[in-house]
Design a protein around this motif. Sequence first.
Motif, PDB file in Angstrom:
ATOM      1  N   PHE A   1       0.808  -1.217   0.000  1.00 49.00           N
ATOM      2  CA  PHE A   1       0.000   0.000   0.000  1.00 49.00           C
ATOM      3  C   PHE A   1       0.845   1.272   0.000  1.00 49.00           C
ATOM      4  O   PHE A   1       0.342   2.355  -0.308  1.00 49.00           O
TER       5      PHE A   1
ATOM      6  N   VAL B   1      -0.336   0.870  -6.132  1.00 45.25           N
ATOM      7  CA  VAL B   1      -0.256  -0.229  -5.162  1.00 45.25           C
ATOM      8  C   VAL B   1       0.066  -1.521  -5.915  1.00 45.25           C
ATOM      9  O   VAL B   1      -0.509  -1.812  -6.966  1.00 45.25           O
TER      10      VAL B   1
ATOM     11  N   VAL C   1      -8.142  -0.105  -5.179  1.00 46.69           N
ATOM     12  CA  VAL C   1      -7.550   0.111  -3.850  1.00 46.69           C
ATOM     13  C   VAL C   1      -8.604   0.657  -2.888  1.00 46.69           C
ATOM     14  O   VAL C   1      -8.675   0.250  -1.717  1.00 46.69           O
TER      15      VAL C   1
END
Length: 415
Positions: free
Chosen positions: A195, A200, A222
Amino acid sequence: MTAQATYDKLLAEIAKNEDHKYFDILAKNEKSIDWLAFAARIYRKSHSTNTITSYCKGIVEFRSMVMQGTYASLGSAIEQVKGQTNGLAYKMLDDFVTWCDASRQFRPRTTRNSFLAVVSLFGFLEIELNDSKLDNIRKSLPTPKDLRDEYPPNSEIRAIDSAASLTIKGYRQVINDTGFEPVDAAQLQVKDLRFNEEPVRINKDREKTGKLLEGFLSAETVETLTQIIRVENKGQNDYLFATNFTGHTLKNLREAYNLAVARAGFGEIIKDTRKGSTRYRARVKKIDGHVFGKYHLKVYKKRWFTIAVTVVPVYVAQAMLGRGAYLDEYYIQPLEKRQEFGRKILKAVSTLTVKADKADIVASVAETLGIDSSTLSDEKLSKLREAFSMAGHFLRMPNDKLQLVSKILKEANAQ
């Protein structure tokens, strides 16, 4: 680790597989054969319990066939084969192909896999088979037909996401962004996601081969995954889309996804009260001639690859899917370069736009090919599409057919 500890670990892994019952049937009823040792031999090549249970499923069918004849068990049939002097093994294998195709009406790929499973068992039991005689049976195996897959237009994908639970929406989005196999996406844990990177990144081993998988996630995906983690209070070692990963996890995710497909208008909801309680299941639109739903989960993997190879080199797309021959070439690239590839793919596979901007497509194709974008006319783009389509067809060809085509082309060029 001792041999027994290795076997115990493998047995635990098999128990998690949704089709473990086929291994259990053999282990319980055919004790003259060491099924765990057989499973270990299969596993050491593929590192996949799916291959083990798939082979066991085929062998269970073979067992059913021989027990409908004169044999009391699979073990007694094997003893007869070991003492053969009259080609009994080949007759049994040939009869089994007919059994799968005519009596059981299996699909060609299932028949082929079941045949290979029994051949593998014979090899494990040191039953010597002549390659030329085996080839005669192989040549008679039913020929699989290519699936006529089509992936949903973006508007329909968004409709499916709107009809899905938060978990299923996130699960589908991950496959859409990464091209991962559904089983690999199902096994994702929170710790597999980086993250702190942009975009990501997912970094994990592929279930089927153990090779490294790398994928990148869009901001929309995400956001969904962050909501799942927050709402369900998941920790680093928790699975993203399940409480734990068992033999039924993938099946449950598939059924829940199909419910979303049906709710979105591409199937119907069936009320099921057969087991004393009410539950709902989906009857989705199917691909002609196949049991698969028209918009089955692997469609998003195929969609991803089809689109990805138009904006990044083919080796990049292959390596991201954990295909070993391409990994060294891919991972020699610095992370920044791999992230750049990821951003291009994410933009291209996004479902948020109705139609990709043509100028962006032309620029991406030109950059990938190392040519001036001004030279890419509509006619040249059309020819490139045809070339990629033909290349994909050749890649799916069996080696023997590919060699035959190559020979024909060489002879044609020599004339």
